[in-house]
Design a protein around this motif. Structure first.
Motif, PDB file in Angstrom:
ATOM      1  N   TRP A   1       0.831  -1.127  -0.145  1.00 35.58           N
ATOM      2  CA  TRP A   1       0.025   0.528   0.004  1.00 35.58           C
ATOM      3  C   TRP A   1       0.701   1.399  -0.202  1.00 35.58           C
ATOM      4  O   TRP A   1       0.376   2.048  -0.656  1.00 35.58           O
ATOM      5  N   LEU A   2       2.221   1.209   0.957  1.00 30.25           N
ATOM      6  CA  LEU A   2       2.895   2.128   0.565  1.00 30.25           C
ATOM      7  C   LEU A   2       3.348   2.420  -0.186  1.00 30.25           C
ATOM      8  O   LEU A   2       3.895   3.631  -0.634  1.00 30.25           O
ATOM      9  N   ALA A   3       4.092   1.672  -0.809  1.00 30.31           N
ATOM     10  CA  ALA A   3       4.824   1.637  -2.431  1.00 30.31           C
ATOM     11  C   ALA A   3       3.686   2.482  -3.207  1.00 30.31           C
ATOM     12  O   ALA A   3       4.247   3.099  -4.469  1.00 30.31           O
ATOM     13  N   ASN A   4       2.542   1.586  -3.868  1.00 30.63           N
ATOM     14  CA  ASN A   4       1.625   2.187  -4.603  1.00 30.63           C
ATOM     15  C   ASN A   4       1.088   3.842  -3.807  1.00 30.63           C
ATOM     16  O   ASN A   4       1.048   4.892  -5.053  1.00 30.63           O
ATOM     17  N   THR A   5       1.461   3.931  -2.465  1.00 29.95           N
ATOM     18  CA  THR A   5       1.191   5.661  -2.183  1.00 29.95           C
ATOM     19  C   THR A   5       2.162   6.490  -2.997  1.00 29.95           C
ATOM     20  O   THR A   5       1.839   7.504  -3.599  1.00 29.95           O
ATOM     21  N   LEU A   6       3.091   5.932  -2.898  1.00 27.66           N
ATOM     22  CA  LEU A   6       4.553   7.127  -2.770  1.00 27.66           C
ATOM     23  C   LEU A   6       4.723   6.616  -4.025  1.00 27.66           C
ATOM     24  O   LEU A   6       5.001   7.761  -5.125  1.00 27.66           O
ATOM     25  N   ARG A   7       4.897   6.213  -5.053  1.00 26.45           N
ATOM     26  CA  ARG A   7       4.312   6.391  -6.772  1.00 26.45           C
ATOM     27  C   ARG A   7       2.898   6.675  -7.138  1.00 26.45           C
ATOM     28  O   ARG A   7       3.685   7.790  -8.286  1.00 26.45           O
ATOM     29  N   ARG A   8       2.031   6.866  -6.783  1.00 25.14           N
ATOM     30  CA  ARG A   8       0.816   7.435  -7.424  1.00 25.14           C
ATOM     31  C   ARG A   8       1.860   9.164  -7.180  1.00 25.14           C
ATOM     32  O   ARG A   8       0.768  10.028  -7.598  1.00 25.14           O
TER      33      ARG A   8
END
Length: 60
Positions: free
Chosen positions: A31-38
């Motif tokens: 979840w954190l990786a997806n949020t940071l990528r977005r």
């Protein structure tokens, strides 16, 4: 006299608790990786001077 737990059962409980903790950490990491990528993509869009960087919401 207090009842003692079976050593095998205690080991299973610890293993299950470790699996649950690992699953929570993995899900949180994804979840954190997806949020940071977005957010990174949005910041790159804004830094390039565009104004339409908000994600489009699908229509009803």
């Amino acid at each position: 006299m207090p009842q003692t737990d079976d050593p095998d059962e205690t080991g299973r409980r610890r293993a299950l608790a470790a699996i649950v903790v690992l699953a929570v950490l993995v899900i949180g990491g994804v979840w954190l990786a997806n949020t940071l990528r977005r957010e990174s993509a949005r910041e790159d869009c804004l830094a390039s001077g565009r104004r339409d960087c908000a994600a489009l919401q699908p229509g009803p």
